[in-house]
Design a protein around this motif. Structure first.
Motif, PDB file in Angstrom:
ATOM      1  N   ARG A   1       0.848  -1.190   0.000  1.00 10.45           N
ATOM      2  CA  ARG A   1       0.000   0.000   0.000  1.00 10.45           C
ATOM      3  C   ARG A   1       0.880   1.235   0.000  1.00 10.45           C
ATOM      4  N   TRP A   2       0.293   2.373  -0.291  1.00 15.83           N
ATOM      5  CA  TRP A   2       0.994   3.642  -0.223  1.00 15.83           C
ATOM      6  C   TRP A   2       1.253   3.986   1.234  1.00 15.83           C
ATOM      7  N   ALA A   3       2.377   4.596   1.504  1.00 10.92           N
ATOM      8  CA  ALA A   3       2.689   5.036   2.860  1.00 10.92           C
ATOM      9  C   ALA A   3       1.793   6.221   3.218  1.00 10.92           C
ATOM     10  N   THR A   4       1.505   6.347   4.502  1.00  8.87           N
ATOM     11  CA  THR A   4       0.697   7.465   4.993  1.00  8.87           C
ATOM     12  C   THR A   4       1.486   8.201   6.073  1.00  8.87           C
ATOM     13  N   CYS A   5       0.950   9.320   6.533  1.00  8.27           N
ATOM     14  CA  CYS A   5       1.591  10.071   7.620  1.00  8.27           C
ATOM     15  C   CYS A   5       1.727   9.210   8.870  1.00  8.27           C
ATOM     16  N   GLY A   6       0.837   8.266   9.043  1.00  5.29           N
ATOM     17  CA  GLY A   6       0.899   7.373  10.189  1.00  5.29           C
ATOM     18  C   GLY A   6       2.093   6.432  10.153  1.00  5.29           C
ATOM     19  N   ASP A   7       2.742   6.332   9.015  1.00  2.00           N
ATOM     20  CA  ASP A   7       3.912   5.464   8.865  1.00  2.00           C
ATOM     21  C   ASP A   7       5.219   6.209   9.100  1.00  2.00           C
TER      22      ASP A   7
ATOM     23  N   LEU B   1      15.973   9.504  14.226  1.00  2.46           N
ATOM     24  CA  LEU B   1      14.597   9.086  13.996  1.00  2.46           C
ATOM     25  C   LEU B   1      13.656  10.276  14.122  1.00  2.46           C
ATOM     26  N   GLU B   2      13.820  11.075  15.152  1.00  2.00           N
ATOM     27  CA  GLU B   2      12.922  12.215  15.368  1.00  2.00           C
ATOM     28  C   GLU B   2      12.963  13.209  14.202  1.00  2.00           C
ATOM     29  N   LYS B   3      14.154  13.524  13.741  1.00  5.15           N
ATOM     30  CA  LYS B   3      14.277  14.475  12.632  1.00  5.15           C
ATOM     31  C   LYS B   3      13.660  13.906  11.354  1.00  5.15           C
ATOM     32  N   ARG B   4      13.945  12.645  11.083  1.00  4.91           N
ATOM     33  CA  ARG B   4      13.406  12.019   9.865  1.00  4.91           C
ATOM     34  C   ARG B   4      11.891  11.904   9.953  1.00  4.91           C
ATOM     35  N   LYS B   5      11.393  11.540  11.126  1.00  4.76           N
ATOM     36  CA  LYS B   5       9.957  11.403  11.317  1.00  4.76           C
ATOM     37  C   LYS B   5       9.252  12.737  11.047  1.00  4.76           C
ATOM     38  N   ASN B   6       9.822  13.828  11.548  1.00  6.72           N
ATOM     39  CA  ASN B   6       9.228  15.146  11.346  1.00  6.72           C
ATOM     40  C   ASN B   6       9.246  15.554   9.880  1.00  6.72           C
ATOM     41  N   VAL B   7      10.322  15.253   9.172  1.00  7.07           N
ATOM     42  CA  VAL B   7      10.411  15.572   7.742  1.00  7.07           C
ATOM     43  C   VAL B   7       9.367  14.762   6.967  1.00  7.07           C
ATOM     44  N   LEU B   8       9.253  13.498   7.297  1.00  7.81           N
ATOM     45  CA  LEU B   8       8.319  12.637   6.562  1.00  7.81           C
ATOM     46  C   LEU B   8       6.868  13.024   6.826  1.00  7.81           C
ATOM     47  N   LYS B   9       6.570  13.500   8.017  1.00  8.75           N
ATOM     48  CA  LYS B   9       5.198  13.937   8.318  1.00  8.75           C
ATOM     49  C   LYS B   9       4.792  15.138   7.463  1.00  8.75           C
ATOM     50  N   LYS B  10       5.768  15.971   7.104  1.00 11.34           N
ATOM     51  CA  LYS B  10       5.484  17.172   6.318  1.00 11.34           C
ATOM     52  C   LYS B  10       5.260  16.866   4.843  1.00 11.34           C
ATOM     53  N   GLN B  11       5.699  15.718   4.379  1.00 17.99           N
ATOM     54  CA  GLN B  11       5.601  15.389   2.943  1.00 17.99           C
ATOM     55  C   GLN B  11       4.255  14.839   2.587  1.00 17.99           C
TER      56      GLN B  11
END
Length: 52
Positions: A6-12, A42-52
């Motif tokens: 499946r496509w990734a979501t913000c929850g991922d 992890l925290e920095k990457r997680k925050n960047v990915l949430k914005k995309q």
């Protein structure tokens, strides 16, 4: 075992951040300085990915 693609979501973002941060640290060890790799967290990457 069954898999569902499946496509990734913000929850991922936590899981994707973990994979991204750790894969960089393993793949680029001894190529990129530890100082730079230590900044990939992890925290920095997680925050960047949430914005995309």
């Amino acid at each position: 075992m069954d898999y569902k693609i499946r496509w990734a979501t913000c929850g991922d973002s936590k899981e994707l951040g973990y994979v991204h941060a750790n894969s960089w640290k393993v793949a680029y060890k001894d190529i990129i300085s530890d100082k730079v790799l230590d900044e990939i967290t992890l925290e920095k990457r997680k925050n960047v990915l949430k914005k995309q």
